[in-house]
Motif scaffolding. Sequence first.
Motif, PDB file in Angstrom:
ATOM      1  N   LEU A  91      39.421  24.994  47.522  1.00  0.00           N
ATOM      2  CA  LEU A  91      40.589  24.831  48.382  1.00  0.00           C
ATOM      3  C   LEU A  91      40.311  25.421  49.758  1.00  0.00           C
ATOM      4  CD1 LEU A  91      43.502  25.792  45.937  1.00  0.00           C
ATOM      5  CD2 LEU A  91      42.890  23.494  46.722  1.00  0.00           C
ATOM      6  N   VAL A  92      40.874  24.810  50.790  1.00  0.00           N
ATOM      7  CA  VAL A  92      40.672  25.254  52.164  1.00  0.00           C
ATOM      8  C   VAL A  92      41.985  25.831  52.685  1.00  0.00           C
ATOM      9  CG1 VAL A  92      39.996  24.574  54.499  1.00  0.00           C
ATOM     10  CG2 VAL A  92      38.958  23.438  52.518  1.00  0.00           C
ATOM     11  N   HIS A  93      41.933  27.075  53.137  1.00  0.00           N
ATOM     12  CA  HIS A  93      43.110  27.731  53.718  1.00  0.00           C
ATOM     13  C   HIS A  93      43.241  27.238  55.156  1.00  0.00           C
ATOM     14  CE1 HIS A  93      45.412  31.846  53.999  1.00  0.00           C
ATOM     15  NE2 HIS A  93      46.186  30.804  54.195  1.00  0.00           N
ATOM     16  N   VAL A  94      44.247  26.419  55.427  1.00  0.00           N
ATOM     17  CA  VAL A  94      44.345  25.786  56.747  1.00  0.00           C
ATOM     18  C   VAL A  94      45.387  26.423  57.656  1.00  0.00           C
ATOM     19  CG1 VAL A  94      43.437  23.561  55.964  1.00  0.00           C
ATOM     20  CG2 VAL A  94      45.909  23.989  55.849  1.00  0.00           C
ATOM     21  N   ALA A  95      46.341  27.155  57.103  1.00  0.00           N
ATOM     22  CA  ALA A  95      47.376  27.763  57.941  1.00  0.00           C
ATOM     23  C   ALA A  95      48.028  28.906  57.189  1.00  0.00           C
ATOM     24  CB  ALA A  95      48.432  26.738  58.344  1.00  0.00           C
ATOM     25  N   VAL A 114      55.813  35.143  43.791  1.00  0.00           N
ATOM     26  CA  VAL A 114      54.888  34.156  44.343  1.00  0.00           C
ATOM     27  C   VAL A 114      55.093  32.829  43.635  1.00  0.00           C
ATOM     28  CG1 VAL A 114      52.463  33.530  44.662  1.00  0.00           C
ATOM     29  CG2 VAL A 114      53.175  35.900  44.973  1.00  0.00           C
ATOM     30  N   ARG A 115      55.185  31.763  44.414  1.00  0.00           N
ATOM     31  CA  ARG A 115      55.346  30.417  43.859  1.00  0.00           C
ATOM     32  C   ARG A 115      54.585  29.425  44.730  1.00  0.00           C
ATOM     33  NH1 ARG A 115      59.790  31.441  47.013  1.00  0.00           N
ATOM     34  NH2 ARG A 115      60.417  29.777  48.445  1.00  0.00           N
ATOM     35  N   ALA A 116      54.369  28.228  44.208  1.00  0.00           N
ATOM     36  CA  ALA A 116      53.756  27.134  44.962  1.00  0.00           C
ATOM     37  C   ALA A 116      54.783  26.033  45.135  1.00  0.00           C
ATOM     38  CB  ALA A 116      52.519  26.606  44.238  1.00  0.00           C
ATOM     39  N   GLU A 117      54.776  25.408  46.310  1.00  0.00           N
ATOM     40  CA  GLU A 117      55.772  24.373  46.587  1.00  0.00           C
ATOM     41  C   GLU A 117      55.266  23.414  47.653  1.00  0.00           C
ATOM     42  OE1 GLU A 117      59.127  26.733  47.901  1.00  0.00           O
ATOM     43  OE2 GLU A 117      58.519  26.567  50.004  1.00  0.00           O
ATOM     44  N   VAL A 131      53.958  30.515  48.522  1.00  0.00           N
ATOM     45  CA  VAL A 131      54.958  31.360  49.180  1.00  0.00           C
ATOM     46  C   VAL A 131      55.035  32.690  48.447  1.00  0.00           C
ATOM     47  CG1 VAL A 131      57.364  31.565  49.902  1.00  0.00           C
ATOM     48  CG2 VAL A 131      56.255  29.312  49.860  1.00  0.00           C
ATOM     49  N   ALA A 132      54.783  33.771  49.172  1.00  0.00           N
ATOM     50  CA  ALA A 132      54.899  35.120  48.630  1.00  0.00           C
ATOM     51  C   ALA A 132      56.041  35.822  49.349  1.00  0.00           C
ATOM     52  CB  ALA A 132      53.601  35.888  48.821  1.00  0.00           C
ATOM     53  N   THR A 133      56.938  36.420  48.571  1.00  0.00           N
ATOM     54  CA  THR A 133      58.086  37.132  49.136  1.00  0.00           C
ATOM     55  C   THR A 133      58.049  38.573  48.646  1.00  0.00           C
ATOM     56  OG1 THR A 133      59.354  35.073  49.011  1.00  0.00           O
ATOM     57  CG2 THR A 133      60.580  37.079  49.470  1.00  0.00           C
ATOM     58  N   ALA A 134      58.277  39.508  49.575  1.00  0.00           N
ATOM     59  CA  ALA A 134      58.261  40.927  49.246  1.00  0.00           C
ATOM     60  C   ALA A 134      59.644  41.521  49.446  1.00  0.00           C
ATOM     61  CB  ALA A 134      57.242  41.664  50.114  1.00  0.00           C
ATOM     62  N   PHE A 135      60.042  42.360  48.497  1.00  0.00           N
ATOM     63  CA  PHE A 135      61.333  43.039  48.545  1.00  0.00           C
ATOM     64  C   PHE A 135      61.100  44.541  48.436  1.00  0.00           C
ATOM     65  CE2 PHE A 135      61.927  38.859  46.780  1.00  0.00           C
ATOM     66  CZ  PHE A 135      63.113  38.392  47.332  1.00  0.00           C
ATOM     67  N   ALA A 136      61.864  45.304  49.189  1.00  0.00           N
ATOM     68  CA  ALA A 136      61.849  46.769  49.080  1.00  0.00           C
ATOM     69  C   ALA A 136      63.283  47.247  49.075  1.00  0.00           C
ATOM     70  CB  ALA A 136      61.082  47.389  50.245  1.00  0.00           C
ATOM     71  N   GLY A 144      55.261  35.537  53.239  1.00  0.00           N
ATOM     72  CA  GLY A 144      54.010  34.916  53.658  1.00  0.00           C
ATOM     73  C   GLY A 144      53.903  33.523  53.070  1.00  0.00           C
ATOM     74  N   VAL A 145      53.533  32.557  53.894  1.00  0.00           N
ATOM     75  CA  VAL A 145      53.349  31.176  53.449  1.00  0.00           C
ATOM     76  C   VAL A 145      51.925  30.762  53.792  1.00  0.00           C
ATOM     77  CG1 VAL A 145      54.144  28.790  53.601  1.00  0.00           C
ATOM     78  CG2 VAL A 145      55.780  30.679  53.880  1.00  0.00           C
ATOM     79  N   SER A 146      51.102  30.560  52.774  1.00  0.00           N
ATOM     80  CA  SER A 146      49.725  30.109  52.959  1.00  0.00           C
ATOM     81  C   SER A 146      49.639  28.633  52.602  1.00  0.00           C
ATOM     82  CB  SER A 146      48.763  30.907  52.075  1.00  0.00           C
ATOM     83  OG  SER A 146      48.661  32.242  52.516  1.00  0.00           O
ATOM     84  N   THR A 147      49.111  27.839  53.510  1.00  0.00           N
ATOM     85  CA  THR A 147      48.965  26.400  53.289  1.00  0.00           C
ATOM     86  C   THR A 147      47.511  26.105  52.952  1.00  0.00           C
ATOM     87  OG1 THR A 147      50.753  25.923  54.843  1.00  0.00           O
ATOM     88  CG2 THR A 147      49.263  24.116  54.296  1.00  0.00           C
TER      89      THR A 147
END
Length: 277
Positions: A91-95, A114-117, A131-136, A144-147
């Motif tokens: 896989l290529v991390h493009v954005a 963390v989920r994929a969509e 999509v990774a979401t952090a809560f404190a 964070g959204v990695s494409t």
Amino acid sequence: MAVVELTSDPRGLFVKAALGLLPSRRPDALPDREIARRGVPVDRGHLARYDRVCGFRLTDTLPATYPHVLAFPLAMTLMAAPDFPFPVVGLVHVANRITVRRPLGAAERIDFLVRAENLRAHDRGRVFDVVATAFASGENVWTGVSTYLSKNAGKREGREKRDHPPAPAPTAVWKVPATAGRDYAEVSGDHNPIHTSRIGARLFGFPRPIAHGMWSKARALAALEGRLPAEYTVDVAFKQPILLPARVGFTASATGDGWNFRLDSKRPHLAGQVTPP
């Protein structure tokens, strides 16, 4: 959506990822599943090593890119599973887009989901978002959204030399050492052989190892340290890979409410912008 709870960082993820290259039938859809881990602590020693590798100052405030590292094992757990539609190796991390809603401190415990969509067509194959979401303290503090791109095996990419417009005069020139891939792999957990091994890089069409895209993003943000707001979104597009070792030019210009920045050598490597969240 089903939620899978982890109580510790999983092990052997790159072995599972490598096994994913074996021929197998895969589904066409992204899994309807979210990977969670609650109460993740920050190891200050690890944070300091990360800061040094990426060029950040040593403080108890997490760099914007550091939660990506903490969430990476969850993302790999999701993508290395046999029901994921693509082998993770290749896989290529493009954005990448990161939104910081408030600074995070090293003493805080962080919950990650963390989920994929958003699987969609691309002119070179198909892309999707992790999509990774952090809560404190119950508050959404970071996303964070990695494409990622899965290239179409039936489509050959042109090897012809492409002309790129001349890059602007750089704000700074960085020497990126041959060890940059291995150094970042040690602090990020991303041991993809295209970054750490000459043989591994050649297997995927690179003459020598390439820098991690998230290292280049982190290094660019480190160059802007002290000039970023408490809340912001930072988007980057990863262009041509940085072959190691390298000399790259960093260029940054302030906008009315943020920054534009880029990394170039004889070709563009990264283009990014900082905007209000």
